[in-house]
Write a protein that holds these residues in place. Structure first.
Motif, PDB file in Angstrom:
ATOM      1  N   ASP A  40      44.772  13.569  21.472  1.00  0.00           N
ATOM      2  CA  ASP A  40      44.996  13.196  20.070  1.00  0.00           C
ATOM      3  C   ASP A  40      44.328  11.863  19.752  1.00  0.00           C
ATOM      4  N   ARG A  41      44.347  10.949  20.705  1.00  0.00           N
ATOM      5  CA  ARG A  41      43.711   9.642  20.501  1.00  0.00           C
ATOM      6  C   ARG A  41      42.235   9.812  20.191  1.00  0.00           C
ATOM      7  N   ASN A  78      46.250   8.792  37.233  1.00  0.00           N
ATOM      8  CA  ASN A  78      46.438   9.518  35.975  1.00  0.00           C
ATOM      9  C   ASN A  78      45.152   9.901  35.255  1.00  0.00           C
ATOM     10  N   SER A  79      44.013   9.712  35.890  1.00  0.00           N
ATOM     11  CA  SER A  79      42.751  10.078  35.244  1.00  0.00           C
ATOM     12  C   SER A  79      41.640  10.200  36.278  1.00  0.00           C
ATOM     13  N   VAL A 102      42.054  13.423  31.608  1.00  0.00           N
ATOM     14  CA  VAL A 102      43.473  13.107  31.786  1.00  0.00           C
ATOM     15  C   VAL A 102      44.270  14.406  31.707  1.00  0.00           C
ATOM     16  N   LYS A 103      45.524  14.313  32.067  1.00  0.00           N
ATOM     17  CA  LYS A 103      46.419  15.458  31.894  1.00  0.00           C
ATOM     18  C   LYS A 103      47.550  15.013  30.984  1.00  0.00           C
ATOM     19  N   GLU A 104      47.613  15.641  29.807  1.00  0.00           N
ATOM     20  CA  GLU A 104      48.653  15.314  28.829  1.00  0.00           C
ATOM     21  C   GLU A 104      49.304  16.610  28.362  1.00  0.00           C
ATOM     22  N   GLY A 105      50.613  16.599  28.287  1.00  0.00           N
ATOM     23  CA  GLY A 105      51.325  17.773  27.807  1.00  0.00           C
ATOM     24  C   GLY A 105      51.054  19.020  28.627  1.00  0.00           C
ATOM     25  N   CYS A 110      40.033  15.688  27.570  1.00  0.00           N
ATOM     26  CA  CYS A 110      39.051  14.605  27.568  1.00  0.00           C
ATOM     27  C   CYS A 110      39.594  13.466  26.720  1.00  0.00           C
ATOM     28  N   ASP A 111      39.634  12.253  27.294  1.00  0.00           N
ATOM     29  CA  ASP A 111      40.107  11.093  26.545  1.00  0.00           C
ATOM     30  C   ASP A 111      38.982  10.127  26.192  1.00  0.00           C
TER      31      ASP A 111
END
Length: 116
Positions: A40-41, A78-79, A102-105, A110-111
């Motif tokens: 989202d960022r 975390n990445s 990254v791993k989110e949710g 991709c961040d």
């Protein structure tokens, strides 16, 4: 699982299809497809207008993305940062493509991504 516990091969198994999609969607200037794997960022930064401007600029100067080779995989808890040697169809020489994974949710995203 921590990225540090993953092998480079495991990280690349996740990262390469994401990067392939980013490159293909960038070539087509397809915003919806381009941001599908973004956090989202990053989605808040890469607007449709921003992507259009960036893609038109690099395509007029360098051409389209060509061959890409993995140079290094850097892992943190975390990445993971993947560095590629990137070539273009028109511009001569080697460029750098990088992506932060990254791993989110519960899903890999991709961040950050950049080609320079």
């Amino acid at each position: 699982m921590s990225f540090e516990a993953m092998s480079d091969k495991e990280v690349l198994f996740i990262a390469n299809p994401i990067m392939d999609n980013l490159m293909e969607a960038s070539t087509a200037i397809d915003h919806e497809r381009h941001v599908v794997d973004f956090t989202d960022r990053l989605k808040s930064i890469v607007t449709k207008e921003y992507l259009q401007k960036v893609c038109e600029q690099y395509q007029s100067e360098k051409g389209y993305f060509a061959k890409r080779e993995v140079v290094a995989v850097f892992k943190r808890p975390n990445s993971a940062i993947i560095i590629y040697r990137q070539y273009f169809t028109r511009a001569k020489g080697e460029f750098v493509a990088e992506m932060v994974l990254v791993k989110e949710g519960g899903r890999y995203q991709c961040d950050h991504v950049m080609v320079f």
